[in-house]
Design an enzyme around this catalytic site. Structure first.
Site, mmCIF file in Angstrom:
data_model
loop_
_atom_site.group_PDB
_atom_site.id
_atom_site.type_symbol
_atom_site.label_atom_id
_atom_site.label_comp_id
_atom_site.label_asym_id
_atom_site.label_seq_id
_atom_site.Cartn_x
_atom_site.Cartn_y
_atom_site.Cartn_z
ATOM 1 N N LYS A 1 -0.618 -0.006 -10.304
ATOM 2 C CA LYS A 1 0.854 -0.008 -10.247
ATOM 3 C C LYS A 1 1.348 -0.833 -11.414
ATOM 4 C CE LYS A 1 3.974 1.127 -7.026
ATOM 5 N NZ LYS A 1 3.658 2.135 -6.085
HETATM 6 N N1 GLU Z 1 4.938 5.608 -6.650
HETATM 7 C C1 GLU Z 1 4.402 6.407 -5.598
HETATM 8 C C2 GLU Z 1 3.705 5.548 -4.558
HETATM 9 O O1 GLU Z 1 3.974 4.382 -4.440
HETATM 10 C C3 GLU Z 1 3.548 7.544 -6.126
HETATM 11 C C4 GLU Z 1 2.315 7.144 -6.846
HETATM 12 C C5 GLU Z 1 1.591 8.296 -7.494
HETATM 13 O O2 GLU Z 1 1.978 9.421 -7.280
HETATM 14 O O3 GLU Z 1 0.630 8.023 -8.210
HETATM 15 O O4 GLU Z 1 2.926 6.009 -3.784
#
Ligand code: GLU
Length: 409
Positions: A102
């Site tokens: 992230k």
């Molecule tokens: N930001 C989204 C989550 O927290 C999607 C992450 C992704 O698709 O890689 O799950």
């Protein structure tokens, strides 16, 4: 309590119920890498501004790092680590071949023009391109980022490396995006809410819902709920909430929000604050905005009997204990909002194969995977007499732990 500490408190709680040495616990808790970069851009005014960017790569035992990038003033290393860890466990619960990552940029996109945002995206990719890639780390949208930002990032990465549609997911449909990706997280919230209700002998039809947040997750969840007979009585955005005990017309609200940019001036409703809406009388409560909204201060006053976590990290550990004690059924974030990353996986698979699935196939695959994940987690919760959150962590830690051991340290 800081975000990473809160996530780790949940993890340690689950790990205590498993046969893991302290070393293995630490290995699974600490991120593998956190890249911190300064993104310097020239603003439209001619001023030069710099923003801190982060990318935490938490664990890749089960596959390439995967997770979103958010643009928000709260983005820092601690948040990035916390959310990256949640992604590792989310991918494992969903049983997709990814690890967790992230990151994002500490900025307020509301104060930036489209051109400035594009520069920030491109500069960020310039700084991190050697640590991301379709088989290494695959970013995606998160808070305040979407298909537009992913298109710029894919383009910049492809300029620096080679044509690589699979470097990010959540791209526009006309640029190697996937059918059903934008609705996927909201759809997943609706599916897991439906499953939770079933376990209580109920169904969406005739049930009341309160949703905090009306962005990508909240608005799609509301639409699926309404279309299956559920009554959404309250939703909100950053400006506040709107309430109608008879139920809101979600189609009209989506159209209204498109025009006016907010939900608060929707006609024929009462106003309610983002804090107060969490305490409304309702069957199901869906936090679908930012994290840390449930604390020891408000957890006792929540009236809902089911909470479905559309947002990442909405519940602080002490609030979670209170929910547990009060026997509120909480569908944890790493399961409830996994629809997004599951569909990201589908997008990536299609990119790697230069192939396209239709919406029906995507929905069918998504629904099956989420229902299976829900079943597995619920069964563990019942068998071990623990909350669904503990059960989800136990399932995820077991899978990541096994992969780690099989690969050899
Ligand atoms: N930001 C989204 C989550 O927290 C999607 C992450 C992704 O698709 O890689 O799950």
């Amino acid at each position: 309590m800081k975000a990473f500490e809160a996530t780790n408190k949940f993890l340690r709680g689950a790990m205590r119920r498993m046969d893991l040495t302290d070393h293995i616990q630490d290995l699974l808790i600490q991120p593998q890498r956190c890249v911190k970069v300064k993104v310097v851009v020239e603003l439209d005014s001619g001023d030069v501004a710099s923003y801190m960017g982060f990318r935490t790569q938490h664990n890749n035992a089960r596959g390439p790092f995967k997770g979103g990038l958010r643009f928000h003033p709260t983005v820092d290393e601690d948040h990035s680590n916390s959310l990256a860890s949640l992604m590792s466990w989310k991918a494992a619960v969903a049983d997709i071949p990814y690890g967790g990552a992230k990151g994002g940029i500490n900025c307020n996109p509301k104060h930036l023009t489209v051109g400035e945002l594009e520069k920030i995206c491109r500069k960020f990719v310039e700084q991190v391109h050697d640590v991301i890639g379709p088989t290494q780390d695959i970013p995606a949208p998160d808070v305040n980022t979407g298909a537009r930002e992913m298109a710029w990032m894919m383009d910049q990465y492809s300029k620096l490396e080679s044509f690589s549609p699979g470097v990010v997911t959540g791209k526009p449909l006309d640029l190697f995006g996937a059918e059903g990706r934008s609705e996927a997280t909201g759809r997943g919230v609706w599916i897991t809410a439906t499953e939770a209700l079933k376990r209580k002998g109920r169904e969406v039809d005739g049930t009341t819902f309160v949703i905090q947040g009306f962005g990508n997750v909240g608005s799609y969840a509301a639409k699926f709920i309404q279309d299956t007979g559920g009554k959404v009585i309250c939703v909100s955005d950053v400006n506040g909430g709107i309430y109608n005990p008879e139920g809101l017309d979600i189609d009209a609200l989506i159209a209204h929000r498109k025009k006016s940019g907010t939900v608060v001036d929707f006609p024929g409703v009462d106003q309610v604050s983002n804090e107060d809406l969490l305490l409304l009388e309702t069957d199901v409560l869906i936090p679908a905005a930012l994290g840390h909204v449930f604390t020891a201060e408000n957890a006792r006053d929540v009236k809902a009997s089911i909470i479905v976590e559309g947002a990442n990290g909405p519940t602080m550990p002490d609030a979670d204990e209170i929910f547990d004690e009060r026997e509120i059924l909480v569908v944890p974030d790493i399961l409830a909002n996994a629809g997004g990353v599951i569909c990201s996986y589908f997008e990536w698979v299609q990119n790697m194969q230069y192939f396209r699935w239709d919406l029906e196939h995507t929905r069918d695959q998504l629904d099956k995977r989420l229902k299976k994940a829900f079943d597995v987690v619920y069964d563990v919760a019942v068998k071990k007499k623990v909350s669904m959150r503990s059960a989800a962590f136990i399932v995820a830690i077991g899978r990541v732990g096994k992969a780690t051991v099989l690969r050899g340290v």
